[in-house]
Enzyme design. Structure first.
Site, PDB file in Angstrom:
ATOM      1  N   GLU A 428       0.837  -1.205   0.000  1.00 43.84           N
ATOM      2  CA  GLU A 428       0.000   0.000   0.000  1.00 43.84           C
ATOM      3  C   GLU A 428       0.873   1.256   0.000  1.00 43.84           C
ATOM      4  O   GLU A 428       1.742   1.428   0.850  1.00 43.84           O
ATOM      5  CB  GLU A 428      -0.870  -0.006   1.266  1.00 43.84           C
ATOM      6  CG  GLU A 428      -1.597   1.305   1.501  1.00 43.84           C
ATOM      7  CD  GLU A 428      -2.288   1.362   2.871  1.00 43.84           C
ATOM      8  OE1 GLU A 428      -2.182   0.387   3.639  1.00 43.84           O
ATOM      9  OE2 GLU A 428      -2.927   2.397   3.150  1.00 43.84           O
ATOM     10  N   ASP A 501      -0.719  -0.717   5.781  1.00 44.47           N
ATOM     11  CA  ASP A 501      -0.499  -0.020   7.045  1.00 44.47           C
ATOM     12  C   ASP A 501      -1.404  -0.596   8.129  1.00 44.47           C
ATOM     13  O   ASP A 501      -2.471  -1.136   7.839  1.00 44.47           O
ATOM     14  CB  ASP A 501      -0.834   1.475   6.885  1.00 44.47           C
ATOM     15  CG  ASP A 501       0.209   2.191   6.030  1.00 44.47           C
ATOM     16  OD1 ASP A 501       1.329   1.663   5.927  1.00 44.47           O
ATOM     17  OD2 ASP A 501      -0.116   3.260   5.479  1.00 44.47           O
ATOM     18  N   ASP A 503      -3.524   0.623   9.961  1.00 43.45           N
ATOM     19  CA  ASP A 503      -4.579   1.572  10.334  1.00 43.45           C
ATOM     20  C   ASP A 503      -5.864   1.218   9.591  1.00 43.45           C
ATOM     21  O   ASP A 503      -5.950   0.194   8.922  1.00 43.45           O
ATOM     22  CB  ASP A 503      -4.138   3.012  10.023  1.00 43.45           C
ATOM     23  CG  ASP A 503      -3.839   3.210   8.533  1.00 43.45           C
ATOM     24  OD1 ASP A 503      -4.103   2.267   7.744  1.00 43.45           O
ATOM     25  OD2 ASP A 503      -3.338   4.273   8.164  1.00 43.45           O
ATOM     26  N   ASP A 505      -7.396   2.563   6.996  1.00 34.88           N
ATOM     27  CA  ASP A 505      -7.308   2.459   5.536  1.00 34.88           C
ATOM     28  C   ASP A 505      -6.655   1.143   5.121  1.00 34.88           C
ATOM     29  O   ASP A 505      -7.057   0.502   4.158  1.00 34.88           O
ATOM     30  CB  ASP A 505      -6.492   3.622   4.951  1.00 34.88           C
ATOM     31  CG  ASP A 505      -7.321   4.895   4.891  1.00 34.88           C
ATOM     32  OD1 ASP A 505      -8.567   4.776   5.005  1.00 34.88           O
ATOM     33  OD2 ASP A 505      -6.743   5.987   4.758  1.00 34.88           O
TER      34      ASP A 505
END
Ligand code: 0RA
Length: 637
Positions: A428, A501, A503, A505
């Protein structure tokens, strides 16, 4: 119901065969069979409710692992059975009564594993105690492994009516005697939905939890419940009617059909079906008829209104996209088929459901034109999406065939072609992608960076996303093609590692990619070739030493271990914060990294969640992402 009489019980045999071959009676001696014991007892009370004599059932999971089921029905008869000279209660509890069994005149459950009788539960219990409240008295009898250890006794007076059965599953029979409160709760709630007005209470004394279920709205409320968190496009449609149909034995029988359904703006389909309140997990004639008639009626309606062009037709999948339905039928002699006896086989039910659907649904849609229009709109867009997806697949296929040497420009390929060694990292973000390209071992590791925000297309189906460039890059890099065109031998890497990541997203993208693999390249998941990289969450420096920590829990543990020492903690917010050396050591180097292999269950979960992500309900989407993001963290290799 005629009066209970001696003739209505045919005494066949004692309970020895049940203990000899428990599987024959309850399916298995594992968790499933264990829970079946509870259902068996509850079903007796449910029958009493269906016959109209009981409106309350209480189930208690006791601390000692026993279960108690109480109802306010008529109470099991206690009179002495003239032929055997025993109380009917004792006969019911200690004899296997197949065939002309102790049954109501109404729709008695008689198929498969269902309704094998409470005596089977008695036989498979370390102990069982029954109490009957009847004619002002309290009767009691106790058994051990199916054998009475007390006579039927009057132990007091009461103004209550009903039956209480408390039993403890026998550890000599069951490999695991621990009942799962969640499974019981789910089943009891479901039963309450099926019988409007019946109150079912559940008390879990092990965890101190009490619940009470009562739904005046029946299966209509069930559909509402199933669609919580989704955006419905109309009110729940409810149809109910009886149909007279001919059985294969040439008898005319009455079948009661109840159907509730509602469309949401999601893309999934959810159909729950029941016959005589027994869940038919594998569907059967009632479900087949419902689906066929729904498709047929929608096609007729589409033709009539002119929205379907001459050569067009809705297919079943178009008509069921976003559909949530509950189908409940009552039939005199249900035949439950298949390995697990969870498929309804009665042919006459097909006719009954077709008839009721044709008559009642047509009528409903004539009256509620706005609902009809909303559904038609949904079905048309499903059809268009299907056509678009087919074209997109075609396009990718052509691209594959014509230009299959043109790999995506962003792909940094590896030099080895040895499938058992090579790895594709889908990374990503361009900056992390850049670091990964520098960090990798170019001999066997390939890197494909993808942009973070592929999913901004709100309320879009995955099919549409196939046209997205990021996605088609992945498909081309993997090499196999998708769907019906999947070719395993074209696979270009032995491992596919998703690196996002830690997180929200990242979780979002991971779910999208897992769904993509699950729906279009499933063999890769089945073969265990898809992985998730677990980058560290923290870097901690203590003196000259550096440590990488992968979870909150690890950090806590670490802090305890080095309590009092000076430490410098860095929290990584994204992959991009790591330099290539760090990325190599923590996330890419096979001897030091952490990766998790994706199982089919993980992918199924992702697929389900994808629906929520794509749905319009923002709050449940947020909640899901957060939950899911945590969950992957908890996994380990
Ligand atoms: C047969 C006849 C009668 C009641 C029952 C069965 C009965 C069985 C169970 C099992 C659990 N709860 C139950 N409640 C009732 C009624 C006989 C009569 O009163 O005429």
């Amino acid at each position: 119901m005629e009066n209970y009489s001696a003739e209505s019980i045919k005494i066949l045999k004692g309970l020895e065969p049940v203990r000899m071959r428990p599987g024959m009676y309850i399916g298995s001696t594992g968790k499933r069979g264990l829970h079946h014991l509870v259902y068996e007892v509850v079903d007796n009370s449910v029958d009493e409710a269906l016959a109209g004599y009981c409106d309350w059932i209480k189930v208690i999971l006791h601390e000692d692992g026993s279960v108690e089921v109480e109802d306010n029905g008529r109470g099991i008869p206690v009179e002495v059975h003239p032929e055997v000279g025993k109380s009917a209660l004792e006969v019911v509890m200690t004899t296997l009564h197949a065939g002309g069994k102790f049954s109501k005149d109404s729709y008695k459950i008689s198929g498969g594993l269902h309704g094998v009788g409470v005596s089977v539960v008695n036989a498979l219990s370390e102990w069982l105690e029954v109490r009957v409240y009847r004619d002002g008295k309290v009767y009691r009898q106790r058994y051990e492994r199916g054998t009475p250890v007390t006579p039927v006794e009057v132990i007091g007076e009461t103004n209550k009516r009903g039956t209480v059965v408390r039993f403890k599953p026998d550890p000599l029979i069951f490999s695991d005697t621990e009942l799962e409160p969640d499974i019981l709760e789910h089943r009891l709630r479901e039963t309450a939905f099926l019988i409007p007005g019946l109150r079912i209470e559940f008390e879990d004394r092990i965890n101190g939890v009490k619940k009470s279920f009562k739904y005046e709205g029946g299966i209509k409320e069930y559909v509402k419940h199933l669609n919580q968190g989704k955006k419905a496009i109309h009110d729940v449609i409810f149809i109910r009617d009886t149909a007279y149909v001919e059985t294969k034995y040439g008898r005319r029988e009455e079948v009661l059909v109840e159907i509730a359904f509602q469309y949401t703006d999601s893309y999934s389909e959810e159909i729950h079906s029941f016959a005589n309140t027994v869940k038919t997990v594998d569907g059967g004639t009632h479900v087949t008829a419902f689906k066929a008639m729904l498709t047929r009626l929608m096609n007729e309606y589409g033709r009539k209104t002119g929205v379907l062009k001459e050569k067009e037709a809705f297919q079943g999948e178009d008509v069921r996209e976003g559909l949530t339905a509950v189908i409940s039928v009552y039939v005199r002699n249900p035949e439950f088929e298949g390995q697990t006896k969870s498929k309804l086989g009665n042919e006459e039910v097909y006719d009954a459901v077709s008839k009721v659907m044709r008559e009642r649904l047509k009528e409903y849609l004539d009256i509620n034109q706005d609902v009809a229009k909303a559904i038609l709109g949904k079905v048309i867009s499903a059809m268009r999406a299907r056509e678009a997806a087919r074209r997109a697949k075609e396009m990718i296929r052509r691209k594959n065939i014509l230009e299959n040497t043109t790999l995506p420009g962003k792909l940094a390929d590896c030099s080895s072609e040895d499938l058992e060694r090579t790895e594709l990292f889908i990374v990503e973000g361009d900056s992390a992608g850049g670091s990964a390209k520098q960090a990798r071992d170019r001999e066997f590791q390939a890197v494909l960076p993808i942009r973070g925000k592929i999913l901004n297309v709100e309320k879009s189906s995955l099919d549409k996303l196939l046209k997205n460039e990021q996605i088609s890059d992945i498909i081309v890099a993997v090499g196999t093609g998708i769907g019906e065109d999947f070719q395993r031998e074209k696979l270009r890497y032995g491992k596919i590692i998703i690196m996002t990541d830690a997180d929200v997203d990242g979780a979002h993208i991971r779910t999208l990619l897992l769904t993509l693999f699950y729906r279009y390249m499933k063999p890769l998941i089945e073969e265990g070739r898809v992985y998730i990289a677990l980058p560290p969450l923290y870097r901690v420096r203590v003196g000259k030493e550096e440590y990488y920590l992968y979870s909150e829990a690890e950090l806590l543990e670490f802090k305890e271990k080095y309590a009092g020492k000076r430490m410098e903690i860095q929290r990584y917010k994204g992959l991009g914060e790591m330099n290539p050396e760090q990325l190599w050591e923590t996330t890419m180097n096979p001897s030091t990294r952490k990766i998790v292999r994706v199982t089919i269950e993980d992918a199924e979960e992702a697929d389900r969640l994808f629906e929520i992500l794509m749905g319009s309900d923002v709050s449940s989407r947020r909640e899901f992402i957060e939950r899911h993001a945590l969950k992957v963290r908890e996994l380990d290799i």
